[in-house]
Design a protein around this motif. Structure first.
Motif, short mmCIF file in Angstrom:
data_model
loop_
_atom_site.label_atom_id
_atom_site.label_comp_id
_atom_site.label_asym_id
_atom_site.label_seq_id
_atom_site.Cartn_x
_atom_site.Cartn_y
_atom_site.Cartn_z
N LEU A 21 0.82 -1.21 0.00
CA LEU A 21 0.00 0.00 0.00
C LEU A 21 0.86 1.27 0.00
N LYS A 22 2.03 1.20 0.62
CA LYS A 22 2.93 2.35 0.67
C LYS A 22 3.82 2.46 -0.57
N GLY A 23 3.94 1.35 -1.31
CA GLY A 23 4.85 1.36 -2.44
C GLY A 23 6.29 1.25 -2.01
N ASP A 24 6.52 0.65 -0.86
CA ASP A 24 7.87 0.48 -0.31
C ASP A 24 8.46 -0.80 -0.89
N MET A 25 9.23 -0.68 -1.97
CA MET A 25 9.71 -1.85 -2.68
C MET A 25 10.75 -2.65 -1.90
N VAL A 26 11.61 -1.96 -1.17
CA VAL A 26 12.62 -2.66 -0.38
C VAL A 26 11.94 -3.44 0.75
N GLY A 27 11.02 -2.77 1.46
CA GLY A 27 10.30 -3.44 2.54
C GLY A 27 9.45 -4.59 2.03
N LEU A 28 8.86 -4.42 0.85
CA LEU A 28 8.05 -5.47 0.24
C LEU A 28 8.89 -6.71 -0.03
N GLY A 29 10.05 -6.50 -0.62
CA GLY A 29 10.92 -7.63 -0.93
C GLY A 29 11.38 -8.37 0.32
N LYS A 30 11.71 -7.62 1.36
CA LYS A 30 12.18 -8.25 2.59
C LYS A 30 11.07 -9.06 3.25
N ALA A 31 9.85 -8.51 3.27
CA ALA A 31 8.73 -9.23 3.88
C ALA A 31 8.40 -10.48 3.08
N TRP A 32 8.43 -10.35 1.75
CA TRP A 32 8.07 -11.45 0.86
C TRP A 32 9.06 -12.61 0.98
N SER A 33 10.31 -12.29 1.24
CA SER A 33 11.35 -13.33 1.25
C SER A 33 11.72 -13.78 2.66
N SER A 34 10.84 -13.55 3.63
CA SER A 34 11.16 -13.88 5.02
C SER A 34 10.32 -15.01 5.59
N ASN A 35 9.89 -15.92 4.73
CA ASN A 35 9.06 -17.05 5.17
C ASN A 35 9.91 -18.06 5.96
N LYS A 36 9.49 -18.36 7.18
CA LYS A 36 10.24 -19.30 8.02
C LYS A 36 9.54 -20.65 8.17
N ILE A 37 8.42 -20.83 7.45
CA ILE A 37 7.67 -22.08 7.58
C ILE A 37 7.77 -22.94 6.32
N VAL A 38 7.45 -22.36 5.17
CA VAL A 38 7.38 -23.13 3.94
C VAL A 38 8.71 -23.18 3.19
N GLU A 39 9.28 -22.01 2.94
CA GLU A 39 10.48 -21.97 2.09
C GLU A 39 11.66 -22.76 2.63
N PRO A 40 11.95 -22.76 3.94
CA PRO A 40 13.08 -23.56 4.42
C PRO A 40 12.95 -25.05 4.10
N ARG A 41 11.72 -25.54 3.95
CA ARG A 41 11.52 -26.95 3.65
C ARG A 41 11.49 -27.23 2.15
N ARG A 42 10.98 -26.27 1.39
CA ARG A 42 10.89 -26.48 -0.06
C ARG A 42 12.19 -26.11 -0.77
N GLY A 43 12.86 -25.08 -0.29
CA GLY A 43 14.05 -24.57 -0.96
C GLY A 43 15.09 -25.62 -1.29
N PRO A 44 15.45 -26.51 -0.35
CA PRO A 44 16.48 -27.51 -0.64
C PRO A 44 16.12 -28.47 -1.78
N LEU A 45 14.84 -28.54 -2.14
CA LEU A 45 14.42 -29.43 -3.22
C LEU A 45 14.70 -28.83 -4.60
N ILE A 46 15.05 -27.54 -4.64
CA ILE A 46 15.26 -26.86 -5.92
C ILE A 46 16.75 -26.59 -6.11
N PRO A 47 17.36 -27.18 -7.13
CA PRO A 47 18.80 -26.98 -7.38
C PRO A 47 19.15 -25.51 -7.56
N GLY A 48 20.20 -25.08 -6.90
CA GLY A 48 20.69 -23.71 -7.08
C GLY A 48 19.98 -22.67 -6.26
N MET A 49 18.95 -23.04 -5.49
CA MET A 49 18.15 -22.04 -4.80
C MET A 49 18.93 -21.34 -3.68
#
Length: 207
Positions: free
Chosen positions: A109-137
């Motif tokens: 809503l604020k158009g804060d692109m840096v804050g948006l990216g940080k929030a989007w990439s801070s998942n501690k539930i799903v991504e830590p488990r899925r990430g290792p399944l993808i080569p190079g991630m």
């Protein structure tokens, strides 16, 4: 969408989302996170499924948002990815992820692109488990932060692993670094695109 156009747009946007949800349910489950923005465009918050409640999040019109999309030729079926979800979630991670969702809404809503990216990439539930399944991630996640504050990784771990980096304007030399991350693992082939945030969604385009 095309059939609806042919028959005079009898279905509303919400009706189209529901119809698409029914189709996706047969393939990978009743999830609106893909079909909703595909049809509506922009950012959309899914408040609930029963009843289905969607909230449009308006990114400021005076700001432009671009994404560099790098798609490796690698399949990770959604059903398989869902099996990695934990059966139980600790309170600390639950609170953390809820906080990031709140931050995500606020920064859109604020158009804060840096804050948006940080929030989007801070998942501690799903991504830590899925990430290792993808080569190079793992390598890919480290690269963007070395390239500047707007090079924030937004990793979508679904049926087609897609790593996107937010940037504005689209003139940063990111794709070759991202491509190398995948090439260094089993020489995966990749495709790249630079796209702008779609504020309109699926629509008929006249010649």
């Amino acid at each position: 969408m095309a059939v609806n156009e042919m028959f005079g747009k009898r279905l509303s946007v919400e009706d189209l989302v529901v119809a698409s949800l029914k189709s996706e349910e047969k393939v990978s489950g009743y999830h609106a996170d893909d079909v909703t923005p595909s049809i509506m465009g922009r950012f959309v918050l899914i408040q609930s499924y029963e009843p289905l409640q969607l909230i449009e999040l308006k990114f400021p019109t005076k700001k432009e948002l671009y994404f560099v999309l790098v798609s490796p030729k690698f399949e990770a079926p959604t059903k398989k990815m869902h099996t990695t979800h934990p059966g139980e979630i600790g309170m600390a991670h639950h609170v953390w992820n809820c906080s990031q969702v709140g931050a995500l809404v606020a920064t859109v809503l604020k158009g804060d692109m840096v804050g948006l990216g940080k929030a989007w990439s801070s998942n501690k539930i799903v991504e830590p488990r899925r990430g290792p399944l993808i080569p190079g991630m793992r390598l890919l996640r480290r690269l963007p932060f070395r390239l500047g504050p707007l090079a924030i990784p937004l990793v979508a771990l679904a049926s087609t692993p897609l790593s996107s980096l937010m940037m504005s304007p689209p003139d940063m030399p990111l794709p070759k670094h991202m491509i190398h991350a995948f090439l260094s693992h089993d020489n995966l082939k990749v495709s790249t695109k630079v796209l702008q945030l779609d504020r309109l969604g699926a629509r008929r385009i006249l010649d």
